[in-house]
Scaffold this motif. Sequence first.
Motif, PDB file in Angstrom:
ATOM      1  N   ALA A  19       0.816  -1.158  -0.015  1.00 41.72           N
ATOM      2  CA  ALA A  19      -0.014  -0.075   0.101  1.00 41.72           C
ATOM      3  C   ALA A  19       0.866   1.293   0.059  1.00 41.72           C
ATOM      4  O   ALA A  19       0.461   2.266  -0.482  1.00 41.72           O
ATOM      5  CB  ALA A  19      -1.020   0.093   1.135  1.00 41.72           C
ATOM      6  N   GLN A  20       2.169   1.269   0.643  1.00 39.04           N
ATOM      7  CA  GLN A  20       3.084   2.382   0.731  1.00 39.04           C
ATOM      8  C   GLN A  20       3.367   2.692  -0.855  1.00 39.04           C
ATOM      9  O   GLN A  20       3.651   4.072  -0.829  1.00 39.04           O
ATOM     10  CB  GLN A  20       4.345   2.266   1.527  1.00 39.04           C
ATOM     11  N   LEU A  21       3.519   1.944  -1.916  1.00 43.58           N
ATOM     12  CA  LEU A  21       3.659   2.484  -3.201  1.00 43.58           C
ATOM     13  C   LEU A  21       2.708   3.476  -3.652  1.00 43.58           C
ATOM     14  O   LEU A  21       3.077   4.252  -4.405  1.00 43.58           O
ATOM     15  CB  LEU A  21       3.782   1.235  -4.159  1.00 43.58           C
ATOM     16  N   TYR A  22       1.314   3.121  -3.639  1.00 40.49           N
ATOM     17  CA  TYR A  22       0.210   4.141  -4.089  1.00 40.49           C
ATOM     18  C   TYR A  22       0.477   5.383  -3.422  1.00 40.49           C
ATOM     19  O   TYR A  22       0.313   6.466  -3.548  1.00 40.49           O
ATOM     20  CB  TYR A  22      -1.213   3.540  -3.860  1.00 40.49           C
ATOM     21  N   HIS A  23       0.658   5.268  -1.968  1.00 38.20           N
ATOM     22  CA  HIS A  23       0.767   6.502  -1.017  1.00 38.20           C
ATOM     23  C   HIS A  23       1.989   7.345  -1.825  1.00 38.20           C
ATOM     24  O   HIS A  23       1.717   8.597  -1.964  1.00 38.20           O
ATOM     25  CB  HIS A  23       0.937   6.204   0.315  1.00 38.20           C
ATOM     26  N   LEU A  24       3.103   6.712  -1.919  1.00 37.98           N
ATOM     27  CA  LEU A  24       4.019   7.762  -2.310  1.00 37.98           C
ATOM     28  C   LEU A  24       3.816   8.362  -3.748  1.00 37.98           C
ATOM     29  O   LEU A  24       4.339   9.352  -3.998  1.00 37.98           O
ATOM     30  CB  LEU A  24       5.550   6.653  -2.441  1.00 37.98           C
ATOM     31  N   TRP A  25       3.275   7.278  -4.762  1.00 40.35           N
ATOM     32  CA  TRP A  25       2.947   7.726  -5.890  1.00 40.35           C
ATOM     33  C   TRP A  25       1.836   9.049  -5.902  1.00 40.35           C
ATOM     34  O   TRP A  25       2.184  10.026  -6.533  1.00 40.35           O
ATOM     35  CB  TRP A  25       2.472   6.516  -6.873  1.00 40.35           C
ATOM     36  N   SER A  26       0.815   8.791  -5.083  1.00 39.52           N
ATOM     37  CA  SER A  26      -0.021   9.884  -4.807  1.00 39.52           C
ATOM     38  C   SER A  26       0.574  11.263  -4.418  1.00 39.52           C
ATOM     39  O   SER A  26       0.158  12.301  -4.836  1.00 39.52           O
ATOM     40  CB  SER A  26      -1.175   9.552  -3.823  1.00 39.52           C
ATOM     41  N   VAL A  27       1.596  11.067  -3.509  1.00 39.90           N
ATOM     42  CA  VAL A  27       2.056  12.496  -3.006  1.00 39.90           C
ATOM     43  C   VAL A  27       2.778  13.073  -3.737  1.00 39.90           C
ATOM     44  O   VAL A  27       2.926  14.240  -4.116  1.00 39.90           O
ATOM     45  CB  VAL A  27       2.874  12.125  -1.739  1.00 39.90           C
ATOM     46  N   TYR A  28       3.890  12.210  -4.686  1.00 39.24           N
ATOM     47  CA  TYR A  28       4.695  12.697  -5.690  1.00 39.24           C
ATOM     48  C   TYR A  28       4.032  13.062  -6.591  1.00 39.24           C
ATOM     49  O   TYR A  28       4.681  14.290  -7.248  1.00 39.24           O
ATOM     50  CB  TYR A  28       5.643  11.525  -6.185  1.00 39.24           C
ATOM     51  N   THR A  29       2.887  12.929  -7.174  1.00 41.84           N
ATOM     52  CA  THR A  29       2.034  13.417  -8.474  1.00 41.84           C
ATOM     53  C   THR A  29       1.212  14.394  -7.973  1.00 41.84           C
ATOM     54  O   THR A  29       0.243  15.125  -8.789  1.00 41.84           O
ATOM     55  CB  THR A  29       1.497  12.410  -9.172  1.00 41.84           C
ATOM     56  N   SER A  30       0.938  14.738  -6.706  1.00 40.12           N
ATOM     57  CA  SER A  30       0.156  15.804  -6.149  1.00 40.12           C
ATOM     58  C   SER A  30       0.708  17.359  -6.248  1.00 40.12           C
ATOM     59  O   SER A  30       2.057  17.201  -6.216  1.00 40.12           O
ATOM     60  CB  SER A  30       0.022  15.444  -4.773  1.00 40.12           C
ATOM     61  N   PRO A  31      -0.063  18.351  -6.095  1.00 37.86           N
ATOM     62  CA  PRO A  31       0.456  19.794  -6.283  1.00 37.86           C
ATOM     63  C   PRO A  31       1.160  20.168  -5.090  1.00 37.86           C
ATOM     64  O   PRO A  31       1.610  20.940  -5.009  1.00 37.86           O
ATOM     65  CB  PRO A  31      -0.682  20.504  -6.680  1.00 37.86           C
ATOM     66  N   THR A  32       1.042  19.337  -3.894  1.00 32.38           N
ATOM     67  CA  THR A  32       1.382  19.859  -2.628  1.00 32.38           C
ATOM     68  C   THR A  32       2.909  18.901  -2.224  1.00 32.38           C
ATOM     69  O   THR A  32       3.075  18.650  -1.126  1.00 32.38           O
ATOM     70  CB  THR A  32       0.617  19.391  -1.371  1.00 32.38           C
ATOM     71  N   ARG A  33       3.311  18.440  -3.323  1.00 30.62           N
ATOM     72  CA  ARG A  33       4.647  17.470  -3.195  1.00 30.62           C
ATOM     73  C   ARG A  33       5.674  18.229  -2.289  1.00 30.62           C
ATOM     74  O   ARG A  33       6.359  17.809  -1.509  1.00 30.62           O
ATOM     75  CB  ARG A  33       5.210  17.132  -4.528  1.00 30.62           C
ATOM     76  N   GLU A  34       5.971  19.372  -2.736  1.00 32.40           N
ATOM     77  CA  GLU A  34       7.076  20.123  -1.838  1.00 32.40           C
ATOM     78  C   GLU A  34       6.784  20.318  -0.484  1.00 32.40           C
ATOM     79  O   GLU A  34       7.722  20.190   0.118  1.00 32.40           O
ATOM     80  CB  GLU A  34       7.050  21.611  -2.759  1.00 32.40           C
ATOM     81  N   ASP A  35       5.563  20.517  -0.402  1.00 33.50           N
ATOM     82  CA  ASP A  35       5.084  20.850   1.299  1.00 33.50           C
ATOM     83  C   ASP A  35       5.622  19.561   1.929  1.00 33.50           C
ATOM     84  O   ASP A  35       5.591  19.686   3.281  1.00 33.50           O
ATOM     85  CB  ASP A  35       3.923  21.247   1.280  1.00 33.50           C
ATOM     86  N   GLN A  36       5.262  18.528   1.408  1.00 26.82           N
ATOM     87  CA  GLN A  36       5.260  17.152   2.080  1.00 26.82           C
ATOM     88  C   GLN A  36       6.737  16.685   2.275  1.00 26.82           C
ATOM     89  O   GLN A  36       7.001  15.414   2.832  1.00 26.82           O
ATOM     90  CB  GLN A  36       4.271  16.320   1.606  1.00 26.82           C
TER      91      GLN A  36
END
Length: 307
Positions: free
Chosen positions: A245-262
């Motif tokens: 499940a952590q793979l989807y989480h990482l993909w979702s965060v990386y492709t989100s517009p808030t990537r830099e904030d996280q």
Amino acid sequence: MKHTCPRCGAELPEGASFCPHCASSLQTRQSMEAPAVPHRRSLLPMLAALLVLAASLVLWGWLRPKGLPKGPTEAVVLQTDETGRCTINVELLQAWFPEVTAMNFGTTSLTSDNIDNYLTDNFQLAALVSSQGTEGSGTERNIFNARNNGSNRHCLLLFDRNTHLMGYFIGQPKNLGDGQWQFDVTLCDYNFTKLYEKELAAFDAEWERLFSNYIAPEDIDSSGAVWYLKGYNTGKTPTLRQSDAQLYHLWSVYTSPTREDQCRELERLEQDLPDEGRWMCYLLLDENHELVGYTMLDTNGNGGETP
């Protein structure tokens, strides 16, 4: 003065408009320019573009988020212990909501009015994508620590079916005093099956590209990495698995517009190691927050096996 025909030379009566002998016209013809006619064909692309723009605006107005789902609210009051902590789990929440079968709880940095943004940032959707829709977050539990994050924004999502949201709380809880904290849960009827299907298709198409460059722990310092994104405590082996499940989480965060904030500074990596017996995946990013590669670490900071 006599007037003669310029064609036959015969004498012409005064004011004649044609020659009575050869019938030639004596009028002087003036050339006239044809009136300009707009090129209708050249206007067609412009009209088509305007129609597309108008249709897009109408569609955006129809599809754009209209705010978080509305519904009645139910006050959930948590009693913390002497350390200011309280465990939140499905069994606890069933005292207010008997139908709840799964929950997600934690602090959030999101301030969106689109519930989908909170769903894609939670373990429920990650579990669904990794299991191809067969398993949600189930008996997940978390800790509410009033002393450390009582003033932070929190996100509590309640599910009665895998792809159905029955309630949520987003915001800061109310401090009632005497160790009691109130979460005003909004009840709703929100089926996010389409969101799940969209996320699953996008993840299946892109995850291998994101996790194609494994970086061993000893090579991280020379890789050009400056930032990292951390996964979940769900890795059970040192080898990367698509079903984790952590793979989807990482993909979702990386492709989100808030990537830099996280993103977190690489110096903090040792503070974010997984629990005992688990392996955590980390995306490594350069100074511009672009992907460098990924690594797998255990609770001691040891590296995983290269796939």
